[in-house]
Design a protein around this motif. Structure first.
Motif, PDB file in Angstrom:
ATOM      1  N   ARG A 113      -8.138   5.219  -0.777  1.00 49.23           N
ATOM      2  CA  ARG A 113      -8.187   3.768  -0.546  1.00 49.23           C
ATOM      3  C   ARG A 113      -6.892   3.282   0.084  1.00 49.23           C
ATOM      4  N   LEU A 114      -5.765   3.745  -0.429  1.00 52.73           N
ATOM      5  CA  LEU A 114      -4.479   3.305   0.091  1.00 52.73           C
ATOM      6  C   LEU A 114      -4.209   3.837   1.489  1.00 52.73           C
ATOM      7  N   LEU A 115      -4.831   4.940   1.837  1.00 51.20           N
ATOM      8  CA  LEU A 115      -4.702   5.464   3.202  1.00 51.20           C
ATOM      9  C   LEU A 115      -5.620   4.737   4.172  1.00 51.20           C
ATOM     10  N   GLY A 116      -6.488   3.857   3.650  1.00 52.98           N
ATOM     11  CA  GLY A 116      -7.424   3.123   4.498  1.00 52.98           C
ATOM     12  C   GLY A 116      -8.573   3.967   5.001  1.00 52.98           C
ATOM     13  N   ARG A 124       0.830  -1.206   0.000  1.00 51.82           N
ATOM     14  CA  ARG A 124       0.000   0.000   0.000  1.00 51.82           C
ATOM     15  C   ARG A 124       0.864   1.256   0.000  1.00 51.82           C
ATOM     16  N   SER A 125       1.971   1.200   0.763  1.00 52.97           N
ATOM     17  CA  SER A 125       2.857   2.365   0.823  1.00 52.97           C
ATOM     18  C   SER A 125       3.453   2.665  -0.545  1.00 52.97           C
ATOM     19  N   ILE A 126       3.865   1.613  -1.247  1.00 53.62           N
ATOM     20  CA  ILE A 126       4.444   1.804  -2.583  1.00 53.62           C
ATOM     21  C   ILE A 126       3.397   2.351  -3.543  1.00 53.62           C
ATOM     22  N   GLU A 127       2.174   1.786  -3.488  1.00 57.88           N
ATOM     23  CA  GLU A 127       1.108   2.256  -4.372  1.00 57.88           C
ATOM     24  C   GLU A 127       0.721   3.696  -4.047  1.00 57.88           C
ATOM     25  N   LEU A 128       0.656   3.993  -2.744  1.00 54.27           N
ATOM     26  CA  LEU A 128       0.299   5.352  -2.335  1.00 54.27           C
ATOM     27  C   LEU A 128       1.335   6.353  -2.825  1.00 54.27           C
ATOM     28  N   GLU A 129       2.607   5.973  -2.708  1.00 53.25           N
ATOM     29  CA  GLU A 129       3.661   6.860  -3.195  1.00 53.25           C
ATOM     30  C   GLU A 129       3.533   7.077  -4.695  1.00 53.25           C
ATOM     31  N   ARG A 130       3.181   5.998  -5.412  1.00 54.50           N
ATOM     32  CA  ARG A 130       3.042   6.113  -6.865  1.00 54.50           C
ATOM     33  C   ARG A 130       1.912   7.053  -7.234  1.00 54.50           C
ATOM     34  N   TYR A 131       0.749   6.898  -6.563  1.00 54.61           N
ATOM     35  CA  TYR A 131      -0.389   7.754  -6.881  1.00 54.61           C
ATOM     36  C   TYR A 131      -0.158   9.196  -6.429  1.00 54.61           C
ATOM     37  N   LYS A 135     -10.069   9.512 -10.221  1.00 55.38           N
ATOM     38  CA  LYS A 135      -9.534   8.177  -9.944  1.00 55.38           C
ATOM     39  C   LYS A 135      -8.328   8.269  -9.027  1.00 55.38           C
ATOM     40  N   ASN A 136      -7.498   9.251  -9.258  1.00 55.26           N
ATOM     41  CA  ASN A 136      -6.308   9.426  -8.426  1.00 55.26           C
ATOM     42  C   ASN A 136      -6.683   9.710  -6.974  1.00 55.26           C
TER      43      ASN A 136
END
Length: 349
Positions: free
Chosen positions: A321-324, A152-159, A314-315
């Motif tokens: 979502r990634l932050l929960g 999630r951290s990696i995806e959150l950083e990407r977004y 979407k972003n």
């Protein structure tokens, strides 16, 4: 807790554990007693005893799996780590004790040696295996949570980086720069004070974007300060064609949101709608229900806006979502477009 697939463990682990358990029971007993018993064994007695050990191994593992999944439904590892471990261990040991007691109610041939010594040995082994299995389940849970958190951290950083890049592309877009420089040029002779303020706001926008690009969330008062600078540019350029109303709520300014959330929504409204002095674009920012901010605008879509990709929306949803956190809600009809943004309340809020 998400249910794990233990299919391979059941297929290969049960027989292997059964053989291991068989060897343990042989080693625990005196050699003389073991060999005396084996002298009376028939061709199938070894197979029967191995099957009984495999069955006991299966009971130990399967009861542990089912008990772990059942307890996770109402007593999760996340919130009850210190009480969950001993409770699950005691329940598992108790279940195995009851099953062993039932097993010894059956009459087996005397030469099998299924006496009180074996009874105690099986109980001790059951408790040890219960301890090991409970430890494994706890470790498994935290390993999966750790892996999921890293993902999630990696995806959150990407977004987040994507949002920052989109914002930077907007600010560095030749049309954006040309329009703002043209506005400043026109203001220098007629309204020098406004021109100075315009350049100051433009610099503050770049400073905000570059200074907060590594943050997952930001205080609402910081985002609102940025939005006021951002809106100043548009209101100066378009005058009464864009009218923005922002509700004040000092109690919510310490709440947090992902950076550039409001900017993406406002830019979305300006980009996709037709507006003029006679038919202005109204953007209302206000609070609704506990911890919810609403960004609402009237709608008169441009032709190309009707098939928009909605990448900005979407972003925003992906970052929430990634932050929960609860996802933003979108309400749309022929007249309005409204996005309800959950405000993130933390200990620092």
């Amino acid at each position: 807790m998400k249910s794990r697939n233990h299919k391979l463990f059941r297929i290969y682990g049960f027989p292997s554990f059964g053989l291991f358990l068989y060897l343990i029971l042989v080693l625990l007993n005196p050699l003389e007693r073991t060999f005396v018993s084996w002298e009376s064994y028939g061709p199938f007695d070894y197979l029967i005893e191995f099957m009984l050990c495999t069955f006991y191994a299966m009971v130990i593992c399967e009861t542990g799996i089912q008990l772990n999944q059942w307890m996770s439904l109402f007593y999760s590892w996340d919130h009850h780590i210190y009480s969950r471990f001993p409770l699950q261990l005691l329940l598992h040991s108790f279940v195995l004790y009851c099953l062993i007691r039932i097993f010894f109610l059956f009459d087996f041939p005397v030469y099998f040696g299924y006496d009180t010594l074996l009874h105690r040995q099986l109980i001790i082994i059951g408790v040890i295996m219960s301890l090991l299995s409970t430890t494994v389940f706890a470790a498994e849970h935290y390993f999966y949570n750790w892996t999921a958190a890293n993902t999630r951290s990696i995806e959150l950083e990407r977004y987040t980086n994507q949002a920052q890049l989109e914002a930077l592309k907007l600010q560095l877009d030749p049309h954006f720069l040309f329009n703002n420089l043209s506005t400043v040029t026109a203001l220098i002779d007629q309204q020098p004070a406004t021109a100075t303020a315009y350049v100051t706001k433009l610099a503050a926008i770049y400073r905000y974007i570059l200074g907060n690009r590594d943050r997952d969330t930001i205080f609402l008062y910081e985002e609102m300060e940025f939005i006021n600078n951002y809106l100043f540019l548009y209101e100066t350029r378009y005058g009464e064609s864009i009218q923005v109303n922002i509700e004040e709520n000092k109690t919510m300014l310490r709440a947090e949101i992902p950076p550039l959330t409001l900017q993406l929504l406002i830019e979305n409204a300006i980009k996709h709608n037709i507006f003029s002095k006679e038919d202005p674009l109204f953007i209302n920012i206000y609070y609704h229900e506990p911890n919810t901010m609403v960004i609402e605008n009237n709608k008169w879509l441009k032709a190309e806006g009707r098939a928009g990709t909605k990448l900005g929306l979407k972003n925003i949803k992906e970052r929430y979502r990634l932050l929960g956190c609860p996802l933003p809600e979108i309400v749309e009809n022929d007249e309005i477009f409204r996005v309800e943004i959950p405000l993130i309340i933390t200990k620092n809020s």
